[in-house]
Design a protein around this motif. Sequence first.
Motif, PDB file in Angstrom:
ATOM      1  N   THR A  97       2.375   0.714 -13.506  1.00  0.00           N
ATOM      2  CA  THR A  97       3.316   1.446 -12.645  1.00  0.00           C
ATOM      3  C   THR A  97       2.679   2.607 -11.892  1.00  0.00           C
ATOM      4  O   THR A  97       3.296   3.141 -10.976  1.00  0.00           O
ATOM      5  N   ILE A  98       1.467   3.002 -12.275  1.00  0.00           N
ATOM      6  CA  ILE A  98       0.793   4.123 -11.604  1.00  0.00           C
ATOM      7  C   ILE A  98      -0.322   3.643 -10.679  1.00  0.00           C
ATOM      8  O   ILE A  98      -0.454   4.109  -9.545  1.00  0.00           O
ATOM      9  N   ALA A  99      -1.118   2.696 -11.149  1.00  0.00           N
ATOM     10  CA  ALA A  99      -2.286   2.223 -10.389  1.00  0.00           C
ATOM     11  C   ALA A  99      -1.955   1.739  -8.982  1.00  0.00           C
ATOM     12  O   ALA A  99      -2.739   1.978  -8.055  1.00  0.00           O
ATOM     13  N   PRO A 100      -0.843   1.026  -8.757  1.00  0.00           N
ATOM     14  CA  PRO A 100      -0.574   0.554  -7.392  1.00  0.00           C
ATOM     15  C   PRO A 100      -0.565   1.672  -6.351  1.00  0.00           C
ATOM     16  O   PRO A 100      -1.075   1.501  -5.243  1.00  0.00           O
ATOM     17  N   ALA A 101       0.005   2.828  -6.701  1.00  0.00           N
ATOM     18  CA  ALA A 101       0.034   3.946  -5.758  1.00  0.00           C
ATOM     19  C   ALA A 101      -1.248   4.751  -5.804  1.00  0.00           C
ATOM     20  O   ALA A 101      -1.710   5.272  -4.783  1.00  0.00           O
ATOM     21  N   LEU A 102      -1.868   4.840  -6.979  1.00  0.00           N
ATOM     22  CA  LEU A 102      -3.061   5.669  -7.139  1.00  0.00           C
ATOM     23  C   LEU A 102      -4.260   5.068  -6.412  1.00  0.00           C
ATOM     24  O   LEU A 102      -5.035   5.789  -5.772  1.00  0.00           O
ATOM     25  N   PHE A 103      -4.419   3.767  -6.515  1.00  0.00           N
ATOM     26  CA  PHE A 103      -5.595   3.104  -5.936  1.00  0.00           C
ATOM     27  C   PHE A 103      -5.323   2.481  -4.580  1.00  0.00           C
ATOM     28  O   PHE A 103      -6.245   1.999  -3.923  1.00  0.00           O
ATOM     29  N   GLY A 104      -4.063   2.449  -4.167  1.00  0.00           N
ATOM     30  CA  GLY A 104      -3.755   1.931  -2.841  1.00  0.00           C
ATOM     31  C   GLY A 104      -3.665   0.427  -2.797  1.00  0.00           C
ATOM     32  O   GLY A 104      -2.652  -0.141  -2.436  1.00  0.00           O
ATOM     33  N   LYS A 105      -4.753  -0.243  -3.193  1.00  0.00           N
ATOM     34  CA  LYS A 105      -4.769  -1.704  -3.143  1.00  0.00           C
ATOM     35  C   LYS A 105      -5.383  -2.233  -4.426  1.00  0.00           C
ATOM     36  O   LYS A 105      -6.473  -1.830  -4.821  1.00  0.00           O
ATOM     37  N   LEU A 106      -4.678  -3.139  -5.071  1.00  0.00           N
ATOM     38  CA  LEU A 106      -5.151  -3.776  -6.293  1.00  0.00           C
ATOM     39  C   LEU A 106      -5.247  -5.279  -6.075  1.00  0.00           C
ATOM     40  O   LEU A 106      -4.577  -5.833  -5.187  1.00  0.00           O
ATOM     41  N   PRO A 107      -6.032  -5.971  -6.893  1.00  0.00           N
ATOM     42  CA  PRO A 107      -6.102  -7.433  -6.764  1.00  0.00           C
ATOM     43  C   PRO A 107      -4.882  -8.135  -7.353  1.00  0.00           C
ATOM     44  O   PRO A 107      -4.793  -9.353  -7.318  1.00  0.00           O
ATOM     45  N   TYR A 108      -3.951  -7.376  -7.897  1.00  0.00           N
ATOM     46  CA  TYR A 108      -2.715  -7.939  -8.432  1.00  0.00           C
ATOM     47  C   TYR A 108      -1.573  -6.985  -8.100  1.00  0.00           C
ATOM     48  O   TYR A 108      -1.783  -5.801  -7.851  1.00  0.00           O
ATOM     49  N   ALA A 109      -0.357  -7.524  -8.085  1.00  0.00           N
ATOM     50  CA  ALA A 109       0.836  -6.719  -7.830  1.00  0.00           C
ATOM     51  C   ALA A 109       1.693  -6.795  -9.089  1.00  0.00           C
ATOM     52  O   ALA A 109       2.303  -7.829  -9.358  1.00  0.00           O
ATOM     53  N   PRO A 110       1.746  -5.717  -9.881  1.00  0.00           N
ATOM     54  CA  PRO A 110       2.408  -5.788 -11.185  1.00  0.00           C
ATOM     55  C   PRO A 110       3.833  -6.328 -11.150  1.00  0.00           C
ATOM     56  O   PRO A 110       4.207  -7.148 -11.992  1.00  0.00           O
ATOM     57  N   LEU A 111       4.634  -5.880 -10.195  1.00  0.00           N
ATOM     58  CA  LEU A 111       6.032  -6.306 -10.171  1.00  0.00           C
ATOM     59  C   LEU A 111       6.179  -7.762  -9.754  1.00  0.00           C
ATOM     60  O   LEU A 111       7.180  -8.408 -10.109  1.00  0.00           O
ATOM     61  N   ALA A 112       5.207  -8.294  -9.015  1.00  0.00           N
ATOM     62  CA  ALA A 112       5.296  -9.678  -8.534  1.00  0.00           C
ATOM     63  C   ALA A 112       4.499 -10.652  -9.397  1.00  0.00           C
ATOM     64  O   ALA A 112       4.858 -11.832  -9.489  1.00  0.00           O
ATOM     65  N   ASP A 113       3.430 -10.178 -10.019  1.00  0.00           N
ATOM     66  CA  ASP A 113       2.500 -11.085 -10.701  1.00  0.00           C
ATOM     67  C   ASP A 113       2.709 -11.189 -12.200  1.00  0.00           C
ATOM     68  O   ASP A 113       1.969 -11.904 -12.883  1.00  0.00           O
TER      69      ASP A 113
END
Length: 330
Positions: A97-113
Amino acid sequence: MHRRTLLTALAASGLTPAALRAQAFPSGPLRLVVPYPAGGGIDAVARYLAQGLGEELKQVVNVENKGGAGGTLGADAAAKAPADGHTLLLAGNPELTIAPALFGKLPYAPLADFTPLVLVAQSPSVLVSAPLSASGARTLREALAAAGKRGGIPIGTPGNGSPQHLAVELLRAGTGLDIVHVPYKGAAPATLAALSGETAFALVGAPPTRPHLASGKLQAWAVTQARRSPLLPEVPTLREALGSASTQPGSDEDLVAWYGLLAPARTPADVAQRLERAALAVLARSEARARLAALGTDDLALPAKAFAERMKAETQRSAELIKRFGIKPD
């Protein structure tokens, strides 16, 4: 002919294909991915959960530690695993819940994946300091004021973007005090900094503080959650510590580290439900609360729907706070 015979047998049994699939699951060993190295708090929780899941599912559940990049490497590996229920992830809010906003772009989307299954436990975050008896401070406000007489009030946390960092920023904004966030590489060095007086306070998860609280080398001032922790029942919440009439931002929110069990998205619903039931059965055992408390966590046992709602709400809140305070990764 074979298909027709199978359908006839299926109809006679009264079971749907989904029900038969759930009965046949699991067809082999499961792996539980932990996105951190072995030996930490989440790893200990994972090993307890894996043993219980194995007993409930009548299959071996192997814990696989895949650390790196603040938990995102292991989370990504689990997200890309086959969605058949045989690969699970035990992860926390930093990578979910924090990494998506902290890092901007991740290789996965927690809410979708991911398919959330059960929110297992949370580790209370506690604001501690070396004993301040000499200063005469009896309340958190007095302790902050005493520390502020020397200039800024340094508070150590496990790192930039951690739940504790968000809580420190909210405390600074809410009180208007000259609070200085000091990030460390983990909870242990942040705790040592408070012990040595390198920082005035530390805000960390409960496990590294407990022996020092018991010995009197550290003093606890508040936990950053809405209700007192069963693990530290004598420690007030931030709202209580700041005053019952306080409306300080963050004084009634759960800004803690938590551990949740998830499966890759598109895992069949019947399989996900069986996994959810198995995990909840483990956490309902008579010894579960004591076992998790010994690991420094409060058991939650939130089912899938409530877990998904919490993930969604925390993802939005984290994004707002990270943008508001201009928080960057280490």
